[in-house]
Design an enzyme around this catalytic site. Structure first.
Site, mmCIF file in Angstrom:
data_model
loop_
_atom_site.group_PDB
_atom_site.id
_atom_site.type_symbol
_atom_site.label_atom_id
_atom_site.label_comp_id
_atom_site.label_asym_id
_atom_site.label_seq_id
_atom_site.Cartn_x
_atom_site.Cartn_y
_atom_site.Cartn_z
ATOM 1 N N HIS A 178 0.839 -1.210 0.000
ATOM 2 C CA HIS A 178 0.000 0.000 0.000
ATOM 3 C C HIS A 178 0.870 1.255 0.000
ATOM 4 C CE1 HIS A 178 -3.972 -1.807 0.205
ATOM 5 N NE2 HIS A 178 -3.384 -2.775 0.886
ATOM 6 N N ASP A 229 2.339 2.085 -3.263
ATOM 7 C CA ASP A 229 2.499 2.498 -4.673
ATOM 8 C C ASP A 229 1.663 3.722 -5.032
ATOM 9 O OD1 ASP A 229 0.166 0.933 -4.559
ATOM 10 O OD2 ASP A 229 0.478 0.008 -6.515
ATOM 11 N N SER A 281 -12.639 -18.782 -22.083
ATOM 12 C CA SER A 281 -11.808 -18.871 -20.872
ATOM 13 C C SER A 281 -11.737 -20.326 -20.423
ATOM 14 C CB SER A 281 -12.421 -18.031 -19.750
ATOM 15 O OG SER A 281 -11.952 -18.509 -18.506
ATOM 16 N N GLU A 326 -7.471 -1.864 -16.572
ATOM 17 C CA GLU A 326 -7.959 -2.608 -15.400
ATOM 18 C C GLU A 326 -8.788 -1.712 -14.480
ATOM 19 O OE1 GLU A 326 -4.901 -4.819 -13.399
ATOM 20 O OE2 GLU A 326 -6.218 -5.303 -11.716
ATOM 21 N N ASP A 377 1.656 -3.685 -9.531
ATOM 22 C CA ASP A 377 1.485 -4.984 -10.196
ATOM 23 C C ASP A 377 2.003 -4.939 -11.633
ATOM 24 O OD1 ASP A 377 0.215 -5.419 -7.829
ATOM 25 O OD2 ASP A 377 -1.805 -5.300 -8.649
HETATM 26 C C1 GLA Z 1 -3.123 -4.331 -4.957
HETATM 27 C C2 GLA Z 1 -2.989 -3.208 -5.970
HETATM 28 C C3 GLA Z 1 -1.573 -2.624 -5.987
HETATM 29 C C4 GLA Z 1 -1.085 -2.288 -4.590
HETATM 30 C C5 GLA Z 1 -1.339 -3.457 -3.637
HETATM 31 C C6 GLA Z 1 -0.995 -3.119 -2.204
HETATM 32 O O1 GLA Z 1 -2.369 -5.434 -5.355
HETATM 33 O O2 GLA Z 1 -3.301 -3.674 -7.254
HETATM 34 O O3 GLA Z 1 -1.539 -1.504 -6.833
HETATM 35 O O4 GLA Z 1 -1.674 -1.115 -4.118
HETATM 36 O O5 GLA Z 1 -2.684 -3.895 -3.679
HETATM 37 O O6 GLA Z 1 0.373 -2.929 -2.056
#
Ligand code: GLA
Length: 359
Positions: free
Chosen positions: A47, A49, A80, A171, A183
């Site tokens: 948490h 980013d 899928s 996304e 991610d």
């Molecule tokens: C999810 C979000 C990321 C990041 C994490 C927490 O995976 O997609 O962008 O904020 O939570 O680190």
């Protein structure tokens, strides 16, 4: 009798074969292009980013695979493997579906078609072995795998960082979220056998060799569904921004990175929730720096300690853990050879990451 020789294929190779065969079954020929995108873990820096912080993710060898070919029709036919479901995507049908995987794939197609003026249709099969919705970034890997397939098929050239940014947009629009870039960067920019350290203040990335002898990183899937995560995640983003806004009005700062502990003490007096969230952020950024040092030294005990401190902070300050994962982390303390562990990803369920002795 001697035991048989077992030839083990990498998981990616098995998946590519499965998806290619399914494509053949669905459409009667081989795909023109097959792509793979991996899942990710995050060693430390959770948490952070979307708060201009630091993180240390790395891609893992679990994958989403997409097979694609052009079609003579003007729509996309998508199958899928994981859901055993097919869908016909007519132009401009992004928000009419309730299933997240269909929202994601139609969002990829519609956004890329409109941004790059692409006409025509395609045939797609998607399969994966990343557990879905468990904090290993299955959705982001899904979007990236389909996006790379689409771009290759229609000759759209994107640099890696452009790819990350457009995949985040796809996304977030499809799922109504406001995630950071953790991610996408982890999946697109990871290097083999290296950790990456991302600084989200200027999006710079450094790489660090991954060599902890005698140890294993393991992921435990709690199988707790992260139902709460969407609205709670958005709240965390808002709470941090609110904290920054207040501090900005008091101390004339603009960036999360300008916040210090004295400012937080002032914030604590009237704004307990933003205070707790930002206290986690400051601590987590420091833990990323400490983790780098301890990884370089190979000090497993200290690495484990940092993981546990992070878990405690995610549990009590950021409040994104759940009792099942708290239990997994707590009970692990009684095992010899367990150095430390913590919840990873968005939280409220999903997976935890642990460092253990190899034997
Ligand atoms: C999810 C979000 C990321 C990041 C994490 C927490 O995976 O997609 O962008 O904020 O939570 O680190």
């Amino acid at each position: 009798m001697p035991s048989p020789k077992i030839i083990q294929f990498p998981l990616s190779e098995l998946l590519v074969n499965e998806v290619t065969e399914e494509f053949n079954l669905q459409y009667g020929n081989k795909p023109e292009i097959v792509t793979l995108a991996p899942g990710r873990i995050n060693i430390i820096g959770e948490h952070t980013d979307y708060n201009e912080g630091l993180a240390m993710p790395v891609a893992i060898d679990l994958w989403i695979c997409t097979a694609i070919s052009k079609y003579s029709k003007d729509y996309f036919s998508v199958f899928s493997i994981n859901y055993r479901q097919s869908v016909k995507l007519l132009p401009n049908t992004t928000n009419v579906f309730s299933e997240p995987w269909i929202k994601l794939v139609s969002s990829v197609i519609n956004i890329l078609k409109s941004e790059y003026g692409i006409l025509g249709g395609g045939k797609i099969v998607i399969g994966g072995n990343i557990p879905i919705g468990c904090g290993l970034s299955s959705s982001t890997a899904f979007v990236i795998s389909v996006t790379i397939a689409f771009c290759n098929l229609f000759k759209i050239r994107l640099r890696k960082r452009e790819l990350a940014i457009i995949c985040k947009k796809i996304e977030n629009l499809a799922l109504g979220l406001a995630h950071g870039l953790l991610d996408q960067y982890a999946i697109i920019l990871s290097k083999k056998d290296q950790f990456m350290i991302i600084d989200f203040q200027d999006d710079s990335i450094k790489y660090l060799p991954l060599s902890l002898n005698g140890c294993l990183w393991i992921v435990i899937n709690s199988r707790i569904n992260r139902e709460l995560s969407k609205s709670a995640y958005i709240n965390r983003v808002k709470e941090c921004r609110k904290g920054l806004e207040i501090l900005n009005s008091w101390f004339n700062i603009n960036s999360f990175r300008d916040i210090d502990n004295n400012m937080l003490l002032e914030l604590e007096k009237g704004y307990n929730i933003p205070y707790k969230r930002l206290l986690h952020l400051l601590g987590e950024n420091i833990r990323v720096k400490k983790m780098k040092v301890q990884l370089e030294k190979g000090n497993k005990k200290q690495i484990g300690k940092i993981l546990q401190e992070s878990h405690e902070s995610l549990k009590t300050l950021y409040e994104v853990s759940c009792m099942e994962i708290d239990y997994i982390v707590k009970i692990s303390e009684s095992f010899d050879g367990w150095y430390g562990g913590r919840i990873i990803g968005g939280g409220f369920g999903g997976c935890s990451l642990h460092l253990i002795a190899e034997n």
